[in-house]
Design a protein around this motif. Sequence first.
Motif, mmCIF file in Angstrom:
data_model
loop_
_atom_site.group_PDB
_atom_site.id
_atom_site.type_symbol
_atom_site.label_atom_id
_atom_site.label_comp_id
_atom_site.label_asym_id
_atom_site.label_seq_id
_atom_site.Cartn_x
_atom_site.Cartn_y
_atom_site.Cartn_z
ATOM 1 N N LYS A 100 5.187 4.962 -13.383
ATOM 2 C CA LYS A 100 5.269 4.391 -12.039
ATOM 3 C C LYS A 100 3.909 3.886 -11.585
ATOM 4 N N GLN A 101 2.847 4.664 -11.844
ATOM 5 C CA GLN A 101 1.526 4.172 -11.468
ATOM 6 C C GLN A 101 1.125 2.972 -12.311
ATOM 7 N N SER A 102 1.538 2.965 -13.567
ATOM 8 C CA SER A 102 1.238 1.807 -14.416
ATOM 9 C C SER A 102 1.845 0.544 -13.823
ATOM 10 N N LEU A 103 3.087 0.629 -13.368
ATOM 11 C CA LEU A 103 3.737 -0.518 -12.724
ATOM 12 C C LEU A 103 3.038 -0.886 -11.419
ATOM 13 N N TYR A 104 2.689 0.118 -10.639
ATOM 14 C CA TYR A 104 1.978 -0.119 -9.379
ATOM 15 C C TYR A 104 0.668 -0.856 -9.640
ATOM 16 N N ASN A 105 -0.100 -0.371 -10.612
ATOM 17 C CA ASN A 105 -1.369 -1.024 -10.964
ATOM 18 C C ASN A 105 -1.144 -2.479 -11.348
ATOM 19 N N ALA A 106 -0.120 -2.714 -12.184
ATOM 20 C CA ALA A 106 0.140 -4.069 -12.683
ATOM 21 C C ALA A 106 0.386 -5.035 -11.534
ATOM 22 N N TYR A 107 1.253 -4.646 -10.613
ATOM 23 C CA TYR A 107 1.579 -5.567 -9.526
ATOM 24 C C TYR A 107 0.449 -5.698 -8.512
ATOM 25 N N GLN A 108 -0.349 -4.665 -8.354
ATOM 26 C CA GLN A 108 -1.492 -4.771 -7.458
ATOM 27 C C GLN A 108 -2.497 -5.804 -7.957
ATOM 28 N N VAL A 109 -2.659 -5.918 -9.269
ATOM 29 C CA VAL A 109 -3.648 -6.874 -9.788
ATOM 30 C C VAL A 109 -3.047 -8.255 -10.058
ATOM 31 N N LEU A 110 -1.717 -8.374 -10.059
ATOM 32 C CA LEU A 110 -1.078 -9.653 -10.380
ATOM 33 C C LEU A 110 -0.750 -10.495 -9.155
ATOM 34 N N LEU A 111 -0.357 -9.866 -8.059
ATOM 35 C CA LEU A 111 0.272 -10.600 -6.962
ATOM 36 C C LEU A 111 -0.658 -10.876 -5.789
#
Length: 397
Positions: A100-111
Amino acid sequence: MRLSARARNLTPSPTMAIDAKSKQMLADGVDVVNFSVGEPDFDTPESIKAAGIAAIQQGKTKYTPAAGTLELRKAICEKLARENGLQYTPDQIVVSNGGKQSLYNAYQVLLDPGEEVIIQAPYWVSYPEIVRLAGGVPVVVETDESTGFRMTADMIREKLTTRTRVINLNSPSNPTGAVLSRKELAEIAALAVERDLIIVTDEIYERLLYDGAEHVSIATFGEEVRKRTITVNGLSKAYSMTGWRIGYTASERIFAKAMGDLQSQSTSGPSSISQAAAVEALRGTQEPVEQMRQEFDRRRRHMMTRLNSLPGFSVKVAPEGAFYLFPNVSGLFGQTIAGRRITSSDDLAEVILERAHVAVVPGTGFGAPNYIRFSYATSMERIDEGLDRIARLLAEG
């Protein structure tokens, strides 16, 4: 006192809420059969636990690099090469406190604010919220039994706009167990390259496959695809390590560095002890994983047969992965059960919990209000007990 708009607009996870309610009922002395929880009921394999204990005894109890220990990142690279045909170096891996944190990190840096993410429904309950927390806009592609709960490239194309940034994938799927085929993934990959889109692929259930289903990592479809893909995985499901909190991403260095930097300013690295145990999980014997998979398969087939025998419950598409069944219960809408008129899966789940003492998750939180999710990550005896209770409740009318 005032909360931020972000906090005011946040929707709690319905799966965690129902699990918490059922556990409170258990604490109050009520025998609840819990089909709501998304974690294996098996203990963490002994060799993995031993590695965690050894890490404590050896003094491996200090901070680690924010992106994870070098040893674990190397072990993840080995795993990705061995099992997925993906070549990465340790600096392209970021280890986090769960998938879940991995997904959170991904979207925080992408969007950036207002950018859109394509998400298939039924979806895991946290995908839309994680996207919104990053300022993004979830754009939902509806699927159902008629499409095998699969999202195709043509379905995605219909939803694309100039603001689309990411295609979010989850195969095998939570909650449906659908597994995208090699052909379907190849077409989605080609579309991503054509429209210059990023792919975030959640592959947490990849080891739990049935009926000969094949897991394919979308990043294997050529260098252009691999460059624009963030692969998310973790050890919670396959190794029954939910409480150890280890997830990871594999991506291009520009993404990996950004996610590592973000993590350094938020949680820092995951538990050093959990990381040592994760190395053993990835490099040690894989026999316990196969044993769990076989038992899940036995439960899957049994529960599917039993659910289809319940009036108003229908499982038309057999799940090919994960450990959930997602029956359509709309046949019960409009009926009265235990004195309550059922108008939605929320109503049905509530009366099942209150009157039968069985915890299930309504499909509303998954973007599929005609369905209910059942987890078969519990013993065969508890499966039968829970379904017997529901059968009795339905028979009462």
